[in-house]
Scaffold this motif. Structure first.
Motif: not given
Ligand code: ZN
Length: 216
Positions: A109, A112, A116, A144, A147
């Motif tokens: 992501c 962050c 993932f 993600c 976010c």
């Molecule tokens: Zn994220």
């Protein structure tokens, strides 16, 4: 090794895609073993580099009655592909899709920084479409769901979020790498040599290569 295992191994090898280049060695596309065999049969393979992948049985020779065997290599240079020049030109824009986009961003992501699974990632428009942003490589990142929801219809500045890397548009060689399902070490090395020196993918591929070598 029993027969079943040998069969499985053979099928696994056959599922490995071959990197096809034009006669000058510019990467063109991934082809499966059937297409590779046809290219060999029709005399379109100018030369092969990389490592031998598998043997494919061809037709019978009418004179000798012997069956031809083709050794398919992991990288093959072929005649008669005129589009290579266009695809490798400076103005080339590879099609944008989530699979290659998420691979460009290493399944991280971009807000962050956590890794993932592809199914858990979304395509975020850095500058939202509603605010005049475009659906282009340089305005999209993997994000993600959490976010992406948090950011909503705002720019990163407005949302107080920061990108961990600048989104970039891949060149054709980079795009071929991103499209590859299972890229062998020699294919990786070959593609790497066609990336621009400034490519952010250099560091990542070097790591992948080191890991591939360590496994052998
Ligand atoms: Zn994220």
């Amino acid at each position: 090794m029993d027969r079943h295992m040998r069969m499985e191994q053979r099928l696994h090898r056959l599922s490995q895609e071959v990197l096809r280049t034009d006669v000058a060695g510019m990467p063109l596309e991934w082809v499966d073993y059937r297409v590779a065999a046809i290219l060999y049969h029709t005399g379109q393979v100018a030369y092969a580099c990389g490592s031998p992948l598998y043997r494919v049985r061809g037709g019978y020779n009418a004179r000798t009655g012997l069956r031809s065997v083709i050794e398919v290599s992991s990288i093959i240079a072929t005649h008669g592909e005129m589009h290579a020049v266009d695809r490798n030109a400076a103005g080339y824009v590879p099609p944008l899709n989530n699979r290659t986009l998420f691979k460009r961003d290493a399944n991280l992501c971009m807000y962050c920084g956590i890794v993932f699974r592809t199914s858990e990632l979304t395509r975020d428009h850095v500058r939202p479409i509603s605010r005049g942003g475009h659906d282009t490589w340089t305005n999209v990142v993997a994000a993600c769901k959490r976010c992406n929801n948090h950011k909503g219809g705002r720019t990163p500045e407005q949302a107080g979020m920061q990108l961990i890397a600048v989104p970039f548009m891949p060149t054709y060689a980079e795009y071929i790498y991103l499209k590859g399902r299972r890229v062998l070490a020699d294919q990786m090395e070959y593609l790497l040599s066609h990336f621009p020196r400034t490519s952010p993918l250099h560091a990542r591929l070097r790591d992948d290569l080191a890991r591939a070598v360590a496994l052998h």
